[in-house]
Design an enzyme around this catalytic site. Structure first.
Site, PDB file in Angstrom:
ATOM      1  N   LYS A   1      42.296  33.929  47.370  1.00  0.00           N
ATOM      2  CA  LYS A   1      41.570  34.385  46.177  1.00  0.00           C
ATOM      3  C   LYS A   1      40.383  33.449  45.951  1.00  0.00           C
ATOM      4  O   LYS A   1      40.545  32.223  45.924  1.00  0.00           O
ATOM      5  CB  LYS A   1      42.526  34.345  44.982  1.00  0.00           C
TER       6      LYS A   1
HETATM    7  O1  G3P Z   1      44.934  38.330  37.873  1.00  0.00           O
HETATM    8  C1  G3P Z   1      44.063  37.865  36.877  1.00  0.00           C
HETATM    9  C2  G3P Z   1      44.766  37.857  35.575  1.00  0.00           C
HETATM   10  O2  G3P Z   1      45.855  36.994  35.679  1.00  0.00           O
HETATM   11  C3  G3P Z   1      43.988  37.489  34.387  1.00  0.00           C
HETATM   12  O3  G3P Z   1      44.717  37.947  33.307  1.00  0.00           O
HETATM   13  O4  G3P Z   1      45.533  38.058  31.008  1.00  0.00           O
HETATM   14  O5  G3P Z   1      44.610  35.907  31.922  1.00  0.00           O
HETATM   15  O6  G3P Z   1      43.101  37.819  31.425  1.00  0.00           O
HETATM   16  P1  G3P Z   1      44.469  37.399  31.838  1.00  0.00           P
END
Ligand code: G3P
Length: 217
Positions: A83
Site C-alpha cells: 500500500k
Molecule cells: O482503508 C482505509 C480506511 O481504513 C480509512 O478508514 O475510517 O479511518 O477513514 P477511516
C-alpha cells in the site's frame, strides 16, 4: 463485489472467515498502531489466514525508500499487496514495483484525477476514501462513480477498492455503482446481515413451530 476487511485485529478476521466474506484484508499504519502489535508479525499472521490480497502500507516518503520497503513487505508473503500513499513519489514507487510484478494499492485517493494517475502508474488497486470525503461535506460515492467512468472509458484494469466505509448504505451504494472491492470494518459487514423484518419474521416462525410440538432431528 469483493469484500476486504479493514482491520489489523487477527481475531476479528478469523471470526469472519467461515462466513465466506473475507476476500482480502487492508491495514494501514493507524490500524497497526491500534492493534498494538508488530507490523511484520501481524501481516505474516493475516497472510497465512487469508488467501486473497493483504494490504501492508509503506511508511517511507521517498520513491526509492518506498520501493525498498515495498519489496521487503512483499517478501513476507506472496499475497502481500504493497500500500502506497497517493503522492508523486508514491506514483514513481508504484510504477517501479508494478514493473517488478509486485501488486500495489494506491491509498489516500480523494479525486478522480488522482485515480487516473494511479491507474497509469500500474496500480492493482486504487483506494478512494469515501467516508472521509463525506466527513468534510463532500460526496464520497460521487467519487466512486467518477472513477468507475474514467476507468471504464479507457479499460484500465486497476480495481476500485472503496475505503473509509462507515455504513451499510455505503456498502450497498458501492455495489450499485460497481466498485470492484469494498473494504470495511468487521462491524459494518456484520451489520449488513441485520433487518428488523428478518428478526420479526424469524421470531414468528419459531413461535409457530413451537406450537406444532415437532422437531426436525
Ligand atoms: O482503508 C482505509 C480506511 O481504513 C480509512 O478508514 O475510517 O479511518 O477513514 P477511516
Amino acid at each position: 463485489m469483493k469484500f476486504f476487511i479493514d482491520t489489523a485485529e487477527v481475531s476479528e478476521i478469523k471470526a469472519l472467515i467461515p462466513s465466506g466474506m473475507v476476500d482480502g484484508v487492508t491495514t494501514n499504519p493507524s490500524l497497526i498502531a491500534k492493534s498494538g502489535r508488530n507490523i511484520l508479525e501481524v501481516i505474516k499472521e493475516i497472510c497465512a489466514l487469508v488467501d486473497g490480497p493483504v494490504s501492508a502500507e509503506v511508511t517511507a516518503t521517498t520513491a526509492k525508500d518506498m520501493v525498498t520497503e515495498g519489496e521487503f513487505l512483499f517478501g513476507l508473503a506472496s499475497n502481500v499487496c504493497v500500500k502506497i500513499p497517493m503522492t508523486w513519489d508514491g506514483l514513481e514507487a508504484t510504477n517501479a514495483l508494478a514493473a517488478k510484478g509486485i501488486p500495489v494499492n494506491v491509498t489516500l485517493c480523494f479525486s478522480a484525477a488522482q485515480a487516473l494517475l494511479a491507474a497509469k502508474a500500474g496500480a492493482a488497486f486504487i483506494s478512494p476514501f469515501i467516508g472521509r470525503l463525506d466527513d468534510n461535506g463532500l460526496d464520497g460515492l460521487e467519487l466512486i462513480e467518477e472513477i468507475r467512468t474514467v476507468y471504464d472509458n479507457y479499460g484500465y484494469e486497476t480495481e476500485i477498492l472503496a475505503a473509509s466505509i462507515r455504513s451499510i448504505g455505503h456498502m450497498k451504494d458501492c455495489a450499485l455503482i460497481g466498485a470492484d472491492v469494498a473494504t470495511a470494518p468487521p462491524s459494518v459487514i456484520r451489520k449488513m446481515a441485520g433487518h428488523v423484518l428478518t428478526d420479526q419474521g424469524l421470531a414468528a416462525f419459531l413461535a409457530d413451530w413451537k406450537k406444532t410440538g415437532q422437531s426436525i432431528l
